[in-house]
Design an enzyme around this catalytic site. Structure first.
Site, PDB file in Angstrom:
ATOM      1  NE  ARG A 104     -47.041  54.971 -58.834  1.00 28.96           N
ATOM      2  CZ  ARG A 104     -47.129  53.939 -59.119  1.00 28.96           C
ATOM      3  NH1 ARG A 104     -47.572  53.103 -58.347  1.00 28.96           N
ATOM      4  NH2 ARG A 104     -46.483  53.625 -60.238  1.00 28.96           N
ATOM      5  CB  THR A 108     -40.346  56.162 -52.389  1.00 29.97           C
ATOM      6  OG1 THR A 108     -41.205  57.275 -52.604  1.00 29.97           O
ATOM      7  CG2 THR A 108     -39.171  56.707 -52.064  1.00 29.97           C
ATOM      8  CG  ASP A 200     -47.838  56.865 -66.564  1.00 22.45           C
ATOM      9  OD1 ASP A 200     -48.833  57.690 -66.402  1.00 22.45           O
ATOM     10  OD2 ASP A 200     -47.028  57.047 -65.698  1.00 22.45           O
ATOM     11  CG  ASP A 203     -46.729  59.708 -69.098  1.00 19.28           C
ATOM     12  OD1 ASP A 203     -47.077  60.698 -68.954  1.00 19.28           O
ATOM     13  OD2 ASP A 203     -46.047  58.695 -68.434  1.00 19.28           O
TER      14      ASP A 203
END
Ligand code: PRP
Ligand code: URA
Length: 209
Positions: A104, A108, A200, A203
């Site tokens: 991603r 944006t 995340d 991560d």
């Protein structure tokens, strides 16, 4: 319209709560993702067709059941979907594994494709798309579009946590794809992260932050 199935099994919910905690480290996070993926796939595949075969046990000949119909394939979305692969291949060793790489854009939030390698016979398989997080739905929707472009039209999406926005996007873009999740969370924040979510996933899975 596709169906959305939420797995509210106590074991799944308990394990997911531990994954959500910011104090859970990479090792435990990885193990829990693996365990939940296994529990989920057990249910996702509940309606697979079977056929009767004749088996000779040490005692006698009998009728027994084996899987029939389309062969299976799984397609993890890189990176975080990788954390669900081992669980599925343990349960379904014959499943072929494709990979779709998407990241991603941090500004944006649009997905960008950087890798796509699917099994040669993908169009003849029932494919499970794996990704722990369904946020805006952009990554899952693009991944499914890539798979459909290869002629495959039997696709199920398996996520751990979804936001309503992501579910709506996938249902709008791919009304033929059923969605299986462990939790429907509340909303997306200004960075398009799921709230409350688990942060995340990539991560946390790979310890990159
Ligand atoms: C995360 C996650 C999904 C995607 C979900 O991947 O694993 O693929 O975001 O967001 P979306 O529904 O808004 O598209 P990310 O792009 O962070 O890549 P990574 O797994 O390599 O960290
Ligand atoms: N990707 C993640 O890993 N987590 C989110 O909450 C949203 C996208």
């Amino acid at each position: 319209m596709s169906k959305v199935v939420v797995f509210d099994h106590p074991l799944i919910q308990h394990k997911l709560s531990i994954m959500r905690s910011k104090d859970t480290g990479t090792k435990e996070f990885r193990e829990l993702l693996n365990e939940i993926a296994m529990l989920m796939v057990y249910e996702v595949t509940r309606d697979l067709p079977t056929e009767e075969v004749e088996i000779e046990t040490p005692i006698c000949v009998c009728k027994a059941k084996q899987l029939a119909g389309k062969k299976l394939g799984i397609v993890p979305i890189l990176r975080a979907g990788l954390g669900m692969v081992d669980a599925v291949t343990k349960l379904i060793p014959a499943a072929r594994v494709g990979h779709i790489g998407l990241y991603r854009d941090p500004e944006t939030h649009e997905p960008h494709e950087y890798y796509c390698k699917l099994p040669d016979d993908a169009e003849n398989r029932e494919l499970l798309v794996l990704d722990p997080m369904l946020a805006t739905g952009g990554s899952a929707s693009d991944a499914i579009t890539l798979i459909k472009a290869r002629g495959c039209n039997h696709i199920r999406l398996v996520n751990l946590i979804a936001a309503p926005e992501g579910v709506a996007k996938v249902q709008q873009d791919h009304p033929d794809v059923d969605i299986y999740i462990a939790a429907m969370d509340d909303h997306l924040n200004e960075h398009a992260y799921i709230v409350p979510g688990l942060g995340d996933a990539g991560d946390r899975l790979f310890g990159t932050k």
